[in-house]
Write a protein that holds these residues in place. Structure first.
Motif, PDB file in Angstrom:
ATOM      1  N   PRO A  10       0.813  -1.211   0.000  1.00 16.83           N
ATOM      2  CA  PRO A  10       0.000   0.000   0.000  1.00 16.83           C
ATOM      3  C   PRO A  10       0.853   1.271   0.000  1.00 16.83           C
ATOM      4  N   PRO A  63       4.152   3.278   4.495  1.00 15.62           N
ATOM      5  CA  PRO A  63       3.090   3.746   3.593  1.00 15.62           C
ATOM      6  C   PRO A  63       2.807   5.240   3.749  1.00 15.62           C
ATOM      7  N   ASP A  78       1.356  -4.121   7.192  1.00 11.46           N
ATOM      8  CA  ASP A  78       1.503  -3.534   5.856  1.00 11.46           C
ATOM      9  C   ASP A  78       2.727  -4.096   5.138  1.00 11.46           C
TER      10      ASP A  78
END
Length: 118
Positions: A10, A63, A78
């Motif tokens: 992401p 991110p 993530d």
């Protein structure tokens, strides 16, 4: 040796150098979440170069657009998702400073993506 850069989902900026087995570097905190530029890029590439002699080194930033209250465990999740998307097998991970804390959480919560941890 030529460096390349881009973004993983992401929205995680990366800088890559070398070839061989992957080594994912998780850097410490920075004022931004983009790939390093100018002096920061030169310094990051200098730090990556010794490892890039035999490895494909990926320096991956956090991110973009983190929400207030984001935890180290959230960041580890993530990274785990991004590593699963990018690589077919667990990878070696090296973290520095806050990146080291994230790397420890990554190994504890997502051992399926970490081969070795430094």
């Amino acid at each position: 040796m030529t460096a390349s850069e881009g973004t993983w989902d992401p929205a995680m900026a990366w800088l890559r150098l070398g070839s061989g087995a992957p080594l994912v570097l998780l850097p410490g905190l920075s004022a931004h979440h983009r790939a390093p530029q100018g002096f920061d890029r030169k310094a990051q590439l200098g730090a990556m170069k010794p490892y890039a002699a035999h490895r494909e080194v990926w320096s991956v930033n956090r991110p973009v657009g983190l929400l207030a209250g984001t935890t180290i465990a959230d960041l580890a999740r993530d990274y785990a998702e991004a590593i699963r998307e990018r690589f077919d097998a667990p990878v070696d991970v090296m973290g520095t400073s806050t990146g080291g804390s994230i790397a420890l959480q990554l190994a504890a919560d997502h051992p399926d993506v970490v081969r070795r941890l430094v």
